[in-house]
Motif scaffolding. Structure first.
Motif, PDB file in Angstrom:
ATOM      1  N   PHE A  41       0.838  -1.204   0.000  1.00  0.00           N
ATOM      2  CA  PHE A  41       0.000   0.000   0.000  1.00  0.00           C
ATOM      3  C   PHE A  41       0.869   1.247   0.000  1.00  0.00           C
ATOM      4  N   VAL A  42       0.589   2.116  -0.953  1.00  0.00           N
ATOM      5  CA  VAL A  42       1.299   3.390  -1.047  1.00  0.00           C
ATOM      6  C   VAL A  42       0.296   4.495  -0.715  1.00  0.00           C
ATOM      7  N   PRO A  43       0.616   5.301   0.298  1.00  0.00           N
ATOM      8  CA  PRO A  43      -0.371   6.301   0.702  1.00  0.00           C
ATOM      9  C   PRO A  43      -0.466   7.464  -0.282  1.00  0.00           C
ATOM     10  N   PRO A  44      -1.596   8.150  -0.276  1.00  0.00           N
ATOM     11  CA  PRO A  44      -1.730   9.344  -1.095  1.00  0.00           C
ATOM     12  C   PRO A  44      -0.872  10.462  -0.493  1.00  0.00           C
ATOM     13  N   ALA A  45      -0.724  11.557  -1.228  1.00  0.00           N
ATOM     14  CA  ALA A  45       0.142  12.641  -0.767  1.00  0.00           C
ATOM     15  C   ALA A  45      -0.234  13.128   0.626  1.00  0.00           C
ATOM     16  N   CYS A  46      -1.522  13.157   0.904  1.00  0.00           N
ATOM     17  CA  CYS A  46      -1.911  13.725   2.181  1.00  0.00           C
ATOM     18  C   CYS A  46      -2.066  12.642   3.242  1.00  0.00           C
ATOM     19  N   GLY A  47      -1.494  11.470   3.015  1.00  0.00           N
ATOM     20  CA  GLY A  47      -1.684  10.399   3.984  1.00  0.00           C
ATOM     21  C   GLY A  47      -0.385   9.814   4.483  1.00  0.00           C
ATOM     22  N   THR A  48      -0.485   9.070   5.571  1.00  0.00           N
ATOM     23  CA  THR A  48       0.655   8.323   6.068  1.00  0.00           C
ATOM     24  C   THR A  48       0.324   6.846   5.881  1.00  0.00           C
ATOM     25  N   ALA A  49       1.313   5.988   6.116  1.00  0.00           N
ATOM     26  CA  ALA A  49       1.072   4.560   5.935  1.00  0.00           C
ATOM     27  C   ALA A  49      -0.059   4.063   6.845  1.00  0.00           C
ATOM     28  N   GLU A  50      -0.222   4.746   7.955  1.00  0.00           N
ATOM     29  CA  GLU A  50      -1.264   4.361   8.914  1.00  0.00           C
ATOM     30  C   GLU A  50      -2.682   4.399   8.371  1.00  0.00           C
ATOM     31  N   VAL A  51      -2.899   5.224   7.340  1.00  0.00           N
ATOM     32  CA  VAL A  51      -4.274   5.326   6.836  1.00  0.00           C
ATOM     33  C   VAL A  51      -4.794   3.966   6.367  1.00  0.00           C
ATOM     34  N   TYR A  52      -3.885   3.035   6.139  1.00  0.00           N
ATOM     35  CA  TYR A  52      -4.301   1.704   5.685  1.00  0.00           C
ATOM     36  C   TYR A  52      -4.420   0.692   6.814  1.00  0.00           C
ATOM     37  N   PHE A  53      -4.538   1.174   8.048  1.00  0.00           N
ATOM     38  CA  PHE A  53      -4.506   0.209   9.156  1.00  0.00           C
ATOM     39  C   PHE A  53      -5.615  -0.826   9.063  1.00  0.00           C
ATOM     40  N   ARG A  54      -6.739  -0.443   8.456  1.00  0.00           N
ATOM     41  CA  ARG A  54      -7.857  -1.393   8.377  1.00  0.00           C
ATOM     42  C   ARG A  54      -7.628  -2.463   7.307  1.00  0.00           C
ATOM     43  N   GLN A  55      -6.796  -2.165   6.320  1.00  0.00           N
ATOM     44  CA  GLN A  55      -6.425  -3.198   5.353  1.00  0.00           C
ATOM     45  C   GLN A  55      -5.337  -4.089   5.967  1.00  0.00           C
ATOM     46  N   ILE A  56      -4.361  -3.443   6.597  1.00  0.00           N
ATOM     47  CA  ILE A  56      -3.253  -4.193   7.185  1.00  0.00           C
ATOM     48  C   ILE A  56      -3.800  -5.212   8.184  1.00  0.00           C
ATOM     49  N   LEU A  57      -4.683  -4.741   9.039  1.00  0.00           N
ATOM     50  CA  LEU A  57      -5.209  -5.584  10.109  1.00  0.00           C
ATOM     51  C   LEU A  57      -6.082  -6.718   9.566  1.00  0.00           C
ATOM     52  N   HIS A  58      -7.086  -6.369   8.778  1.00  0.00           N
ATOM     53  CA  HIS A  58      -8.077  -7.368   8.382  1.00  0.00           C
ATOM     54  C   HIS A  58      -7.573  -8.311   7.298  1.00  0.00           C
ATOM     55  N   LEU A  59      -6.790  -7.796   6.355  1.00  0.00           N
ATOM     56  CA  LEU A  59      -6.312  -8.680   5.293  1.00  0.00           C
ATOM     57  C   LEU A  59      -5.212  -9.610   5.796  1.00  0.00           C
ATOM     58  N   SER A  60      -4.355  -9.110   6.701  1.00  0.00           N
ATOM     59  CA  SER A  60      -3.329 -10.011   7.225  1.00  0.00           C
ATOM     60  C   SER A  60      -3.975 -11.102   8.071  1.00  0.00           C
ATOM     61  N   ALA A  61      -5.094 -10.770   8.715  1.00  0.00           N
ATOM     62  CA  ALA A  61      -5.815 -11.784   9.496  1.00  0.00           C
ATOM     63  C   ALA A  61      -6.374 -12.882   8.595  1.00  0.00           C
ATOM     64  N   CYS A  62      -6.599 -12.578   7.318  1.00  0.00           N
ATOM     65  CA  CYS A  62      -7.107 -13.588   6.380  1.00  0.00           C
ATOM     66  C   CYS A  62      -5.971 -14.372   5.728  1.00  0.00           C
TER      67      CYS A  62
END
Ligand SMILES: Nc1nc2c(ncn2[C@@H]2O[C@H](COP(=O)(O)OP(=O)(O)O)[C@@H](O)[C@H]2O)c(=O)[nH]1
Ligand SMILES: [Mg+2]
Lengths: 263, 208
Positions: free
Chosen positions: A51-72
């Protein structure tokens, strides 16, 4: 102020923070050039989702993908470029070095607002971040997402001068319009373009341009979501990611360790 | 409102394996039919822009394989559905008998705001085979008992009634969507009175 729900106090976010370490990875020798990397899920997966964040974002904005997809069972990595990458070329070279460091040669990429990389002139610099943080929506999911980005991204930039450099660098990247050539990626075979039908920062011509850039792309449209759909409507986004990745499940480009039950 | 919102309709197709769900979707979206059976893997969708009463709407049609598979995608799969299409094979009575449980399954998972009036459409497929074991009367009776679900006898093979059925699906979905718009637009009107604190209005978007 009375608050709705604070995503940064949600159990999802707390679980993310307590279970996925933030790594700082230096890929070249100069100062201040370390990537921030969250790497979750089975390390034996050699073709993870990045996941590459948008200009106004940090890597954290994807925490819901990181958490739920890694759980799968997916290996999910979110990266954030160091400050002082002033153009797309530097960014690409740095990213390549990062992949080398992680010993990855093929990855699945997820980017948000990628179109902005080659579309928006500098004059939109200010409008680019600010309007995305004002929402007319009454959808609590969207309001929460906007609040989260405001808290995690914009507030630190406003109080911290060092971070201003980082923001300036990102916005410069964002506005380096001629560096990415849509015709070079037009041939990409497996692209899913996610888009929302409600109002958000991308204007219509930009949107059409992106659709044009990926004629073979699969359009995954969602009714609402605002600017940060991966936060506000993360379940739908995750469904689309899974569908996209399923084509690769049985081959060497699989992003998942054990394919989920195929009975 | 001066500008018409672009519409996105989410349609979900359910029914037993082999009744022709994937074939119907392909016939409608791509105008193609393949006699070869290729099992659908997991859930997937196709989109098609159509005209309904002078309005352009994008239909996002979700096709499914067996029950277990799309459950792995979670309830997000069903969320925001505007219409549910139940398909059976007119030559196989068992596939017709399954409709009850497919309908229940959908209502439990999607949890629509108004389950009694949620739009379903029933398709009795493979009518081209000519040896229908489920008579029209029987299917119609079932549909009537479920709050007058529209019923179409279709063939994905020779395209009989496919276009008509999907037009009806879109119309029914739109009818339900405009009811939801009433809910969604209400807070906008409150805003005109000068109260701009968005946090006061959060009841408006309550889910089921
Ligand atoms: N004769 C006939 N065969 C059909 C029709 N629709 C589907 N089929 C065939 O039935 C089989 C199963 O169709 P498919 O669309 O894969 O069913 P699904 O499992 O419900 O998605 C395939 O071999 C199709 O070619 C139809 O309208 N008429
Ligand atoms: Mg199928």
């Amino acid at each position: 102020m009375r608050r709705l729900n604070n995503l940064s106090e949600s159990s999802d976010y707390l679980t993310f923070r307590s279970s996925v370490p933030l790594r700082n990875i230096c890929v070249d020798n100069s100062d201040g050039k370390s990537w921030k990397v969250y790497d979750a899920g089975p390390k034996s997966v050699r073709c993870p989702l990045i996941f590459v964040p948008p200009a106004c974002g940090t890597a954290e904005v994807y925490f819901r993908q990181i958490l739920h997809l890694s759980a799968c069972g997916y290996r999910v990595i979110a990266v954030e470029a160091p400050r002082s990458y002033w153009n797309v070329n530097d960014w690409c070279i740095g990213f390549q070095l990062l992949l080398d460091h992680l010993r990855l040669d093929k990855v699945h990429l997820f980017g948000a607002s990628l179109g902005k990389f080659w579309m928006l002139p500098a004059i939109f610099l200010k409008r680019l971040i600010m309007p995305s943080l004002v929402t007319k929506s009454y959808d609590p999911d969207i309001i929460e997402a906007v609040d989260f980005v405001a808290e995690k991204v914009v507030l630190p930039f406003q109080v911290n001068t060092i971070n201003r450099l980082e923001l300036a660098s990102r916005l410069t990247l964002n506005c380096a319009s001629s560096r990415v050539h849509p015709e070079r990626i037009r041939g990409l075979q497996f692209v899913t373009i996610m888009d929302v039908f409600d109002e958000y920062a991308l204007c219509s011509p930009v949107r059409e341009e992106i659709y044009d850039a990926f004629p073979n792309g699969k359009l995954a449209q969602m009714k609402t979501g605002g600017n940060f759909v991966y936060l506000s409507k993360y379940e739908e986004v995750n469904v689309h990611i899974k569908i996209h990745l399923r084509k690769f499940e049985s081959g060497s480009y699989s992003a998942i360790l054990v394919p989920y039950d195929t009975s | 409102m001066a500008t018409k919102k672009k519409g996105l309709l989410k349609v979900i197709i359910l029914g037993d394996t082999g009744v022709g769900k994937t074939s119907l979707m392909n016939q409608f979206v791509n105008r193609k039919f393949s006699g070869q059976y290729k099992a659908t893997i997991g859930a997937d969708f196709l989109t098609k822009e159509i005209m309904v009463d002078d309005r352009v709407v994008t239909m996002q049609i979700w096709d499914t394989a067996g029950q277990e598979r799309f459950q792995s995608l979670g309830v997000a799969f069903y969320r925001g559905a505007d219409c549910c299409v139940l398909v059976f094979d007119v030559t196989l009575p068992n596939t017709f008998k399954s409709l009850d449980s497919w309908r229940d399954e959908f209502l439990v998972q999607a949890c629509p705001r108004d389950p009694e009036n949620f739009p379903f459409v029933v398709l009795g497929n493979k009518i081209d085979l000519g040896n229908a074991a489920v008579p029209s009367k029987r299917a119609e009776r079932w549909c009537q008992s479920k709050n007058n679900i529209p019923y179409f006898e279709t063939s994905a093979k020779d395209a009989t009634n496919v276009e008509q059925a999907f037009q009806a699906i879109a119309k029914n979905a739109l009818a339900q969507e405009s009811e939801q718009d009433l809910y969604n637009e209400f807070p906008d009107q409150i805003k005109l009175t000068g109260d701009s604190n968005r946090f006061n209005n959060n009841d408006a978007g309550c889910s089921c």
